[in-house]
Design an enzyme around this catalytic site. Structure first.
Site, mmCIF file in Angstrom:
data_model
loop_
_atom_site.group_PDB
_atom_site.id
_atom_site.type_symbol
_atom_site.label_atom_id
_atom_site.label_comp_id
_atom_site.label_asym_id
_atom_site.label_seq_id
_atom_site.Cartn_x
_atom_site.Cartn_y
_atom_site.Cartn_z
ATOM 1 N N GLU A 184 0.813 -1.215 0.000
ATOM 2 C CA GLU A 184 0.000 0.000 0.000
ATOM 3 C C GLU A 184 0.851 1.270 0.000
ATOM 4 O OE1 GLU A 184 -3.850 -1.398 2.592
ATOM 5 O OE2 GLU A 184 -2.078 -0.749 3.672
ATOM 6 N N GLY A 212 1.678 5.051 -0.521
ATOM 7 C CA GLY A 212 0.943 6.312 -0.671
ATOM 8 C C GLY A 212 1.913 7.390 -1.102
ATOM 9 N N ARG A 213 2.753 7.809 -0.142
ATOM 10 C CA ARG A 213 3.736 8.866 -0.376
ATOM 11 C C ARG A 213 4.600 8.588 -1.612
ATOM 12 N NH1 ARG A 213 5.750 11.713 4.069
ATOM 13 N NH2 ARG A 213 5.100 9.985 5.388
ATOM 14 N N ARG A 256 2.919 20.030 7.420
ATOM 15 C CA ARG A 256 3.888 18.997 7.793
ATOM 16 C C ARG A 256 5.088 19.549 8.574
ATOM 17 N NH1 ARG A 256 6.438 15.978 4.866
ATOM 18 N NH2 ARG A 256 6.207 14.090 6.125
ATOM 19 N N CYS A 278 -2.061 33.444 11.395
ATOM 20 C CA CYS A 278 -1.841 34.192 12.622
ATOM 21 C C CYS A 278 -1.333 33.223 13.684
ATOM 22 C CB CYS A 278 -3.172 34.798 13.019
ATOM 23 S SG CYS A 278 -2.965 36.374 13.743
HETATM 24 N N1 LLP Z 1 -1.338 1.719 4.679
HETATM 25 C C1 LLP Z 1 -1.794 2.124 5.871
HETATM 26 C C2 LLP Z 1 -2.638 1.239 6.650
HETATM 27 C C3 LLP Z 1 -1.445 3.386 6.365
HETATM 28 O O1 LLP Z 1 -1.891 3.767 7.556
HETATM 29 C C4 LLP Z 1 -0.628 4.243 5.583
HETATM 30 C C5 LLP Z 1 -0.258 5.574 6.070
HETATM 31 C C6 LLP Z 1 -0.197 3.781 4.336
HETATM 32 C C7 LLP Z 1 -0.565 2.506 3.920
HETATM 33 C C8 LLP Z 1 0.653 4.604 3.411
HETATM 34 O O2 LLP Z 1 1.865 4.977 3.927
HETATM 35 P P1 LLP Z 1 2.926 5.723 2.988
HETATM 36 O O3 LLP Z 1 3.309 4.771 1.896
HETATM 37 O O4 LLP Z 1 2.258 6.930 2.432
HETATM 38 O O5 LLP Z 1 4.033 6.055 3.890
HETATM 39 N N2 LLP Z 1 0.669 12.360 7.536
HETATM 40 C C9 LLP Z 1 1.951 11.698 7.684
HETATM 41 C C10 LLP Z 1 1.909 10.267 7.180
HETATM 42 C C11 LLP Z 1 0.845 9.431 7.846
HETATM 43 C C12 LLP Z 1 0.765 8.056 7.254
HETATM 44 C C13 LLP Z 1 -0.477 7.372 7.690
HETATM 45 N N3 LLP Z 1 -0.669 6.059 7.172
HETATM 46 C C14 LLP Z 1 3.009 12.531 6.956
HETATM 47 O O6 LLP Z 1 2.668 13.568 6.415
HETATM 48 O O7 LLP Z 1 4.182 12.161 6.945
#
Ligand code: LLP
Length: 432
Positions: A291, A293-294, A331, A362
């Site tokens: 999975e 995302g980033r 962030r 602000c």
């Molecule tokens: N799968 C699950 C169950 C997750 O909780 C997450 C991210 C991902 C996949 C994807 O993770 P990635 O590949 O994007 O690292 N807001 C924070 C990141 C929070 C991630 C939450 N869960 C930031 O801006 O660094």
């Protein structure tokens, strides 16, 4: 020179993104502006898919973790690329379904899904519900019974792996709000309950150890723990685990000295580990899901701002203020995240000063970065912040009643708005 592979300096000295002049984009669409390079997003999707094919014989699925960047267009793009998705709320699910995404390829996560969200997910025909706790197991069983169908479930497991990343984005250790712990035996007990629960179909398990992780070792360790647990589930409960979702968390380069492991290498090592441990544990190799995302959208994004006030405080620091800030990128205030930045209309010049880039809210903590090397910045300049494609737009707020910026997608030399800028009228839309 740039952290993003799609950047260059044009003949006029301006930054180009995907071959398009960043200053022109800012002029045409206004600032702040999220610019997303669709070609990069598609390349990333293809690279993940390809390495799944190469190292695991295609017996798996790449599911884009849409919390990183969620809007209708991204669901269309990743769907078109053959990916599944992970959603974590009724809102993300609704957006995906509105964009025509196939619900059979959706994983629904969350440590506290509401009854309405679970009902909605069942109605939509979501392919995989990832159960986090016992209360949810019971609710889901009741809802599935009422709906007259079986819910297809995975169990969220805390594998006890402590990934070295920011405290707020670590999730695999026992002290986490997510999932069932292995050490205490609660994970096994929960799966045993599912066996007795007629309206749930046990498909498998899931783990996610954290985010922005650079090393491969914790992922390999988590895979080993999970496949061993599959062995235990088979021996003690007689259940075959068909699906193993290993989560996301692959780090990306935000600044030059970040060195994330190449994803293909992760896939090679994790695939090998899954196969070896499956053989040792006496289970069939599972269908695996990852999975990201980033790592799908992060490096595809750039935020463009207009520089306003520049304040030099002698002997202390120089503040360069921009027309956005924590509302479009929280962030820094949340995690002290570092970003590479440049003055887009002077992109070829050396970064001769070190500044603090401040937002417009602000709030003293509303900064985008401190000790940022930057070209000389003056009012009216366009500032580009790199690698903002993940967890920026999706975490944006309307604090101080600042509307959210537009999102523009670039592809093959063309640009188009995929999320329009919020107007004052949008800001009062829900006010009675
Ligand atoms: N799968 C699950 C169950 C997750 O909780 C997450 C991210 C991902 C996949 C994807 O993770 P990635 O590949 O994007 O690292 N807001 C924070 C990141 C929070 C991630 C939450 N869960 C930031 O801006 O660094």
């Amino acid at each position: 020179m740039f952290v993003q592979g799609n950047m260059d300096v044009g003949q006029n000295g301006n930054l180009t993104i995907g071959g398009q002049d960043a200053v022109e984009l800012a002029g045409r669409y206004g600032t702040p502006l999220y610019v997303m390079d669709e070609d990069i997003i598609r390349e990333n999707c293809a690279a993940f898919r390809q390495s799944m094919e190469t190292y695991y014989g295609g017996k798996g699925l790449v599911a884009y973790a849409s919390k990183a960047f969620s809007c209708k267009e991204i669901y269309r793009i990743v769907g078109d690329e053959g990916l599944g998705i992970d959603v974590v709320s009724g809102g993300e699910l609704y957006t995906a379904i509105s964009a025509g995404f196939d619900p059979a390829k959706v994983f629904f996560h969350g440590n506290n899904k509401t009854v309405e969200e679970l009902r909605y997910a069942l109605e939509c025909g979501v392919g995989y519900l990832v159960v986090d706790n016992l209360a949810e197991l019971e609710t889901l069983n009741q809802l599935a019974k009422t709906a007259g169908r079986r819910a297809r479930v995975l169990f969220r497991i805390k594998p006890g792996i402590d990934a070295h990343t920011h405290n707020f984005i670590r999730t695999g250790q026992i002290d986490s709000k997510f999932g069932f712990a292995l050490e205490t035996g609660e994970a096994l007990k929960a799966i045993a309950m599912a066996k007795e629960t007629p309206f749930l179909e046990y498909l498998g398990m899931h783990c996610h150890i954290g985010s922005q992780i650079f090393d491969i070792a914790p992922f390999v360790a988590a895979a080993e723990v999970m496949v061993r647990f599959m062995g235990q589930v088979k021996r003690e409960l007689g259940l075959e685990t068909r699906v193993l979702n290993l989560g996301g968390g692959f780090g990306i380069r935000y600044v030059q000295d970040n060195n994330p492991a190449p994803f293909a290498e992760y896939m090679r090592q994790v695939s090998a580990q899954v196969k070896i441990t499956a053989a040792e544990a006496g289970v069939d190799t599972p269908f695996i899901v990852i999975e990201p995302g980033r790592s799908i959208v992060g490096a595809a994004g750039t935020t463009l701002y207009t520089v306003g006030a520049v304040k030099e405080i002698p002997g202390i620091r120089t503040y360069v203020s921009v027309d956005g800030g924590m509302t479009d990128n929280p962030r820094y205030i949340l995690y002290q995240s570092e970003y590479d930045m440049l003055v887009a209309n002077r992109a070829g010049e050396p970064k001769a000063q070190t500044v603090t880039v401040a937002g417009r809210c602000c709030e003293s903590g509303d900064l985008l970065g401190e000790n940022v090397p930057l070209q000389k910045a003056q009012p009216g300049d366009i500032l580009a912040v790199c690698a903002t494609g993940a967890y920026n737009y999706s975490m944006a707020s309307q604090y101080n009643r600042v509307g959210r910026p537009a999102v523009v997608m670039l592809r093959g030399g063309e640009s188009r708005v995929v999320v329009r800028r919020e107007t004052y009228e949008d800001l009062v839309r829900c006010d009675l």
